[in-house]
Scaffold this motif. Structure first.
Motif, PDB file in Angstrom:
ATOM      1  N   ILE A  54       0.847  -1.191   0.000  1.00 55.91           N
ATOM      2  CA  ILE A  54       0.000   0.000   0.000  1.00 55.91           C
ATOM      3  C   ILE A  54       0.886   1.246   0.000  1.00 55.91           C
ATOM      4  CG2 ILE A  54      -1.908  -1.174   1.200  1.00 55.91           C
ATOM      5  CD1 ILE A  54      -1.397   0.565   3.602  1.00 55.91           C
ATOM      6  N   THR A  55       0.418   2.285  -0.694  1.00 63.28           N
ATOM      7  CA  THR A  55       1.057   3.595  -0.560  1.00 63.28           C
ATOM      8  C   THR A  55       0.166   4.394   0.375  1.00 63.28           C
ATOM      9  OG1 THR A  55      -0.063   4.762  -2.381  1.00 63.28           O
ATOM     10  CG2 THR A  55       1.905   3.457  -2.935  1.00 63.28           C
ATOM     11  N   LEU A  56       0.788   5.110   1.304  1.00 59.01           N
ATOM     12  CA  LEU A  56       0.032   5.756   2.377  1.00 59.01           C
ATOM     13  C   LEU A  56       0.473   7.195   2.565  1.00 59.01           C
ATOM     14  CD1 LEU A  56      -1.965   5.435   4.809  1.00 59.01           C
ATOM     15  CD2 LEU A  56      -0.019   4.579   6.136  1.00 59.01           C
ATOM     16  N   ASP A  57      -0.493   8.101   2.489  1.00 56.12           N
ATOM     17  CA  ASP A  57      -0.227   9.510   2.756  1.00 56.12           C
ATOM     18  C   ASP A  57       0.054   9.680   4.247  1.00 56.12           C
ATOM     19  OD1 ASP A  57      -0.058  12.246   2.522  1.00 56.12           O
ATOM     20  OD2 ASP A  57      -2.201  12.588   2.322  1.00 56.12           O
ATOM     21  N   VAL A  58       0.966  10.557   4.580  1.00 54.21           N
ATOM     22  CA  VAL A  58       1.325  10.764   5.989  1.00 54.21           C
ATOM     23  C   VAL A  58       0.199  11.480   6.746  1.00 54.21           C
ATOM     24  CG1 VAL A  58       2.872  12.064   7.493  1.00 54.21           C
ATOM     25  CG2 VAL A  58       3.819  10.706   5.645  1.00 54.21           C
ATOM     26  N   PRO A  79       3.856  -4.569   3.414  1.00 52.75           N
ATOM     27  CA  PRO A  79       4.754  -3.538   2.888  1.00 52.75           C
ATOM     28  C   PRO A  79       4.028  -2.220   2.620  1.00 52.75           C
ATOM     29  CG  PRO A  79       5.040  -5.627   1.723  1.00 52.75           C
ATOM     30  CD  PRO A  79       3.781  -5.750   2.534  1.00 52.75           C
ATOM     31  N   VAL A  80       4.571  -1.145   3.193  1.00 51.45           N
ATOM     32  CA  VAL A  80       3.978   0.190   3.045  1.00 51.45           C
ATOM     33  C   VAL A  80       5.041   1.151   2.529  1.00 51.45           C
ATOM     34  CG1 VAL A  80       2.898   2.132   4.263  1.00 51.45           C
ATOM     35  CG2 VAL A  80       2.342  -0.218   4.941  1.00 51.45           C
ATOM     36  N   VAL A  81       4.689   1.919   1.491  1.00 51.95           N
ATOM     37  CA  VAL A  81       5.532   3.017   1.020  1.00 51.95           C
ATOM     38  C   VAL A  81       4.812   4.310   1.384  1.00 51.95           C
ATOM     39  CG1 VAL A  81       6.558   4.175  -0.982  1.00 51.95           C
ATOM     40  CG2 VAL A  81       6.509   1.669  -0.886  1.00 51.95           C
ATOM     41  N   MET A  82       5.443   5.143   2.206  1.00 52.94           N
ATOM     42  CA  MET A  82       4.823   6.394   2.636  1.00 52.94           C
ATOM     43  C   MET A  82       4.983   7.468   1.551  1.00 52.94           C
ATOM     44  SD  MET A  82       3.682   5.527   5.619  1.00 52.94           S
ATOM     45  CE  MET A  82       3.073   7.086   6.262  1.00 52.94           C
ATOM     46  N   ALA A 102       7.288   1.113   8.074  1.00 47.21           N
ATOM     47  CA  ALA A 102       7.168   1.415   6.639  1.00 47.21           C
ATOM     48  C   ALA A 102       8.483   1.038   5.953  1.00 47.21           C
ATOM     49  CB  ALA A 102       6.862   2.895   6.424  1.00 47.21           C
ATOM     50  N   VAL A 103       8.386   0.482   4.748  1.00 47.33           N
ATOM     51  CA  VAL A 103       9.587   0.027   4.041  1.00 47.33           C
ATOM     52  C   VAL A 103      10.388   1.213   3.517  1.00 47.33           C
ATOM     53  CG1 VAL A 103      10.436  -1.267   2.029  1.00 47.33           C
ATOM     54  CG2 VAL A 103       8.561  -2.188   3.410  1.00 47.33           C
ATOM     55  N   ASP A 104       9.682   2.229   2.968  1.00 48.31           N
ATOM     56  CA  ASP A 104      10.381   3.345   2.343  1.00 48.31           C
ATOM     57  C   ASP A 104       9.407   4.505   2.199  1.00 48.31           C
ATOM     58  OD1 ASP A 104      12.444   4.798   1.137  1.00 48.31           O
ATOM     59  OD2 ASP A 104      12.998   3.156  -0.210  1.00 48.31           O
ATOM     60  N   PHE A 105       9.867   5.592   1.599  1.00 49.23           N
ATOM     61  CA  PHE A 105       8.998   6.758   1.405  1.00 49.23           C
ATOM     62  C   PHE A 105       9.384   7.485   0.126  1.00 49.23           C
ATOM     63  CE2 PHE A 105      12.744   8.413   3.462  1.00 49.23           C
ATOM     64  CZ  PHE A 105      12.920   9.674   2.920  1.00 49.23           C
ATOM     65  N   ILE A 128       7.958   0.660  -4.908  1.00 47.90           N
ATOM     66  CA  ILE A 128       6.868  -0.323  -4.773  1.00 47.90           C
ATOM     67  C   ILE A 128       7.406  -1.728  -5.061  1.00 47.90           C
ATOM     68  CG2 ILE A 128       4.697  -1.129  -5.826  1.00 47.90           C
ATOM     69  CD1 ILE A 128       3.935   1.877  -6.124  1.00 47.90           C
ATOM     70  N   ARG A 129       8.247  -1.853  -6.086  1.00 49.34           N
ATOM     71  CA  ARG A 129       8.840  -3.164  -6.422  1.00 49.34           C
ATOM     72  C   ARG A 129       9.692  -3.691  -5.259  1.00 49.34           C
ATOM     73  NH1 ARG A 129       9.839  -0.552 -11.679  1.00 49.34           N
ATOM     74  NH2 ARG A 129       8.173  -1.297 -13.043  1.00 49.34           N
ATOM     75  N   VAL A 130      10.487  -2.815  -4.670  1.00 51.76           N
ATOM     76  CA  VAL A 130      11.324  -3.222  -3.536  1.00 51.76           C
ATOM     77  C   VAL A 130      10.435  -3.623  -2.356  1.00 51.76           C
ATOM     78  CG1 VAL A 130      13.006  -2.416  -1.823  1.00 51.76           C
ATOM     79  CG2 VAL A 130      13.301  -1.814  -4.232  1.00 51.76           C
ATOM     80  N   ALA A 131       9.406  -2.801  -2.092  1.00 52.43           N
ATOM     81  CA  ALA A 131       8.499  -3.087  -0.969  1.00 52.43           C
ATOM     82  C   ALA A 131       7.831  -4.443  -1.130  1.00 52.43           C
ATOM     83  CB  ALA A 131       7.452  -1.987  -0.850  1.00 52.43           C
ATOM     84  N   ALA A 132       7.488  -4.792  -2.376  1.00 54.23           N
ATOM     85  CA  ALA A 132       6.781  -6.051  -2.638  1.00 54.23           C
ATOM     86  C   ALA A 132       7.601  -7.272  -2.233  1.00 54.23           C
ATOM     87  CB  ALA A 132       6.388  -6.139  -4.112  1.00 54.23           C
ATOM     88  N   VAL A 133       8.926  -7.145  -2.255  1.00 53.43           N
ATOM     89  CA  VAL A 133       9.779  -8.290  -1.888  1.00 53.43           C
ATOM     90  C   VAL A 133      10.465  -8.094  -0.535  1.00 53.43           C
ATOM     91  CG1 VAL A 133      10.189  -8.949  -4.293  1.00 53.43           C
ATOM     92  CG2 VAL A 133      11.784  -7.369  -3.165  1.00 53.43           C
ATOM     93  N   ALA A 134      10.156  -6.989   0.149  1.00 54.08           N
ATOM     94  CA  ALA A 134      10.810  -6.694   1.431  1.00 54.08           C
ATOM     95  C   ALA A 134      10.306  -7.624   2.527  1.00 54.08           C
ATOM     96  CB  ALA A 134      10.560  -5.240   1.826  1.00 54.08           C
ATOM     97  N   ARG A 135      11.174  -7.826   3.520  1.00 56.68           N
ATOM     98  CA  ARG A 135      10.809  -8.603   4.699  1.00 56.68           C
ATOM     99  C   ARG A 135      10.210  -7.648   5.712  1.00 56.68           C
ATOM    100  NH1 ARG A 135      15.078 -11.016   4.107  1.00 56.68           N
ATOM    101  NH2 ARG A 135      15.063 -13.249   3.915  1.00 56.68           N
TER     102      ARG A 135
END
Length: 370
Positions: A54-58, A79-82, A102-105, A128-135
């Motif tokens: 998911i992408t999430l607004d702060v 996995p969340v990308v802010m 959160a994985v990244d922003f 998003i691609r990195v987040a999809a495979v992140a632990r």
């Protein structure tokens, strides 16, 4: 193999939602399966659709993005990308989001939103691609603090006190520790630094981060650590008991001035597509510090710094690399290992302890010779 990454976009701006959905849907390997204008709607969508990322607004109405993230990572880690705002407040909130798991922003522009987001499109989809495979780790309820480890786990040991008789301090002016990290690195760096004693040798750090966020990152670490943590400033002397973070959007390396190490911060071009680049810092440490250096490679996507870490080892440094099980993304550590740069591969929670033990044993040997 052809399964697409399924993404839900959560943002209170209709324009941002449509722009992000469009950027995602242009990719052959991902699709936006839904958008939500607030976390309460998103909660139901996540339950029903089970997205990969998911992408999430702060900052959002009804429930703050951070409150929502905290609940999500406790109850249903994913996995969340802010999507952050490039303001001081936005940077502080983003640091908190990374603490919460959160994985990244991505920092969205304050003006020219449509053109700005489209310029950031490749960065957004890469993350998003990195987040999809992140632990992604489940986060415990209490917020992380100085005695709390990565992903909210209790720290294995308290922060070490200064060495008896100031032994460590006697060597720390010539010794230097260099740390490199990318995705997942803000929390990994914190995990290492909070365990370093106040008489630690100087620590120089490159974390891949855009301009405007490293100030908050350094301030947050400084409030938690016994050592002083700050952004590096061009020309300043690098002192024991201090950690220096490469300012976002610059290159950072070290040089010699007589008996001292000094910081060099400049506008040199990206290396390995990164600015700051771990390669730049580690290469300078290999050349300038040689056998007085210790290298640490933490979680991150890609291969930045692996070649230069091998140069450090060849110059006599002793290197620690984070193991796969404790990494959010094992890219940079895997490459460092593949290049033969690692002396020890350790879980994140053991790296600082191993470093301090090695420094003290080195210092004790020197002390007995004196």
């Amino acid at each position: 193999m052809n399964k697409k990454i399924r993404v839900i976009v959560v943002d209170d701006s209709a324009l941002v939602r449509s722009l992000l959905a469009e950027i995602i849907n242009r990719q052959r390997d991902m699709e936006c399966i839904g958008t939500a204008n607030d976390p309460l709607v998103a909660r139901e969508m996540i339950r029903e659709m089970n997205p990969d990322v998911i992408t999430l607004d702060v900052e959002m109405p009804r429930m703050d993005g951070i409150d929502f993230l905290g609940r999500l990572m406790r109850l249903r880690p994913m996995p969340v990308v802010m999507i952050s705002t490039l303001t001081e407040r936005g940077a502080e909130v983003t640091m908190r989001a990374l603490e919460l798991g959160a994985v990244d922003f991505v920092a969205k522009p304050r003006v020219g939103l449509a053109s700005g987001l489209n310029e950031l499109a490749s960065q957004i989809v890469d993350k998003i691609r990195v987040a999809a495979v992140a632990r992604v780790h489940r986060v415990a309820a209490p917020p992380p603090g100085p005695g709390v480890g990565v992903a909210g786990a209790p720290a294995a040991a308290a922060i070490p006190p200064a060495s008896p008789s100031g032994l460590l301090g006697r060597l720390s002016t010539e010794k230097i520790i260099a740390i490199g990290a990318s995705t997942g690195g803000t929390e990994a760096i914190r995990e290492v630094l909070v365990r370093m004693p106040p008489d630690s040798p100087a620590i120089v750090i490159t974390q891949h981060m855009p301009p405007g966020f490293t100030t908050s990152f350094a301030a947050r670490l400084n409030s938690l650590c016994q050592i002083t943590v700050k952004e590096a400033v061009n020309g300043e002397r690098i002192l024991p008991g201090h950690a220096y973070i490469a300012p976002g959007g610059t290159q950072f390396h070290i040089a010699r001035s007589g008996a001292n190490y000094v910081a060099v911060v400049d506008d040199a071009p990206p290396v390995n597509r990164h600015k700051p680049s771990v390669e730049v810092l580690f290469k300078s440490v290999a050349a300038v510090a040689g056998r007085n250096a210790y290298g640490v490679m933490l979680t991150g996507m890609g291969a930045d710094g692996a070649v230069a870490m091998r140069e450090m080892k060849d110059a006599g440094s002793y290197n620690y690399v984070q193991d796969e099980a404790s990494c959010i993304v094992f890219g940079m550590p895997r490459e460092a290992i593949a290049h033969g740069a690692a002396d020890e591969v350790l879980p994140l929670t053991q790296i600082a302890g191993a470093l301090v033990t090695r420094l003290r044993s080195t210092t004790d040997r020197m002390h007995h010779r004196i």
